[in-house]
Design an enzyme around this catalytic site. Structure first.
Site, PDB file in Angstrom:
ATOM      1  N   LEU A 171       0.833  -1.191   0.000  1.00  0.00           N
ATOM      2  CA  LEU A 171       0.000   0.000   0.000  1.00  0.00           C
ATOM      3  C   LEU A 171       0.870   1.244   0.000  1.00  0.00           C
ATOM      4  CD1 LEU A 171      -2.583  -1.012   2.789  1.00  0.00           C
ATOM      5  CD2 LEU A 171      -2.957  -1.091   0.319  1.00  0.00           C
ATOM      6  N   ASP A 172       0.343   2.352  -0.558  1.00  0.00           N
ATOM      7  CA  ASP A 172       1.034   3.636  -0.475  1.00  0.00           C
ATOM      8  C   ASP A 172       1.214   4.028   0.986  1.00  0.00           C
ATOM      9  OD1 ASP A 172       0.973   3.771  -3.239  1.00  0.00           O
ATOM     10  OD2 ASP A 172      -0.767   5.110  -3.308  1.00  0.00           O
ATOM     11  N   ARG A 173       2.217   4.854   1.238  1.00  0.00           N
ATOM     12  CA  ARG A 173       2.539   5.266   2.606  1.00  0.00           C
ATOM     13  C   ARG A 173       1.309   5.768   3.372  1.00  0.00           C
ATOM     14  NH1 ARG A 173       6.972   7.695   5.504  1.00  0.00           N
ATOM     15  NH2 ARG A 173       8.324   7.431   3.698  1.00  0.00           N
TER      16      ARG A 173
END
Length: 294
Positions: free
Chosen positions: A132-134
């Site tokens: 997942l993105d940050r």
């Protein structure tokens, strides 16, 4: 670890039969050179041994060593699913999935490394299946050994992998459901941003959504990813004219929330070892939930 398979083709070579079960040439090389073993009906054999129908092949896979470059961190983990092959955990917003050269700690990969080190599992390598993105929260999917990882990237099992996300967008004018079938590629002026583009630089991308709730001028949309392009949900909703709340990279702002309001709440996959469908759910985090409170 040991895995056993029954041969169903007379005269088949061991390596061919194992290949049909997702055992790659690379994994066979690890077995050969790193202390593993192939046996047929209890007798040690090599990969080119010719099998008879109903022979039982047992593959002993060597344990995976510690990767000293990945630093372990002991942090609390919310584990939603775990067995001897797979692990599904919650990733909080603000935490990257993997480390970078300038940030060797603080990622989910460090946390998982700390967990498997603490548990003293025989395989000490971290295998990330989904990331997942940050600033996206939600479910992350890990394999606990290389064979489990290899199986989940094969079409038979990869095609059963379903990820659904909750996202917050403006409610005004948004239809109750929709389909966004627009190709995505990198922006010419950025190494980070993506955009919908209709040329040879883009790859097909399909996103569908259905509104789950409308409150306070906001719509909580339940989003299904049918492809896995970078920033796909964020790019598609921005192109539709509904950038995610908090997503300042793609047209939103931080007036209501300090990160994009995106949360992976559902993960589903066909388990390669049990042939059972696994479904994992995770409720909304407080920062998104609070925006929908009356």
């Amino acid at each position: 670890m040991e895995f056993s398979f029954t041969n169903d083709i007379d005269g088949n070579m061991v390596k061919s039969m194992l290949g049909r079960h997702g055992i790659s040439k690379r994994l066979l090389a690890k077995v050969k050179f790193d202390g593993g073993r192939i046996s047929v009906n209890g007798i040690e054999r090599n990969a080119i041994y010719r099998l008879r129908k109903d022979d039982v092949v047992t593959l002993t896979v060597p344990d995976e060593p510690n990767n000293e470059k990945l630093l372990p961190e002991e942090v609390p983990l919310n584990i939603l699913f775990e067995d001897e092959h797979y692990l599904v955990v919650e990733k909080p917003a603000g935490k990257p999935s993997i480390t970078g050269s300038l940030h060797p700690v603080g990622a989910m990969s460090n946390a998982i490394k700390g967990y498997i080190t603490q548990k003293n599992y025989p395989n000490q390598t971290v295998h990330i299946i989904t990331r997942l993105d940050r600033d996206t929260s939600g479910l992350m999917f890990f394999a606990k050994h290389r064979y489990a990882h290899a199986l989940m990237v094969q079409h038979r099992y990869r095609d059963t992998l379903e990820k659904r996300y909750f996202a917050l967008v403006s409610s005004e004018g948004l239809p109750d459901k929709g389909k966004m079938d627009w190709p995505i590629g990198r922006r010419d002026d950025s190494i980070i941003q993506r955009q919908v583009r209709f040329d040879g630089q883009a790859k097909s991308a399909l996103t569908t959504f259905e509104v789950a709730d409308r409150k306070n001028g906001l719509a909580l949309v339940d989003v299904t990813l049918h492809t896995g392009r970078t920033h796909q949900i964020r790019v598609h909703f921005s192109h539709l004219g509904y950038p995610l709340i908090g997503d300042d990279l793609y047209g939103g702002n931080h007036e209501l929330i300090k990160r994009q309001a995106l949360h992976c709440h559902h993960l589903q996959f066909l388990h390669p070892f049990t042939e059972q469908m696994v479904q994992v759910e995770l409720e909304l985090p407080d920062d998104i939930k609070n925006l929908l409170s009356v």
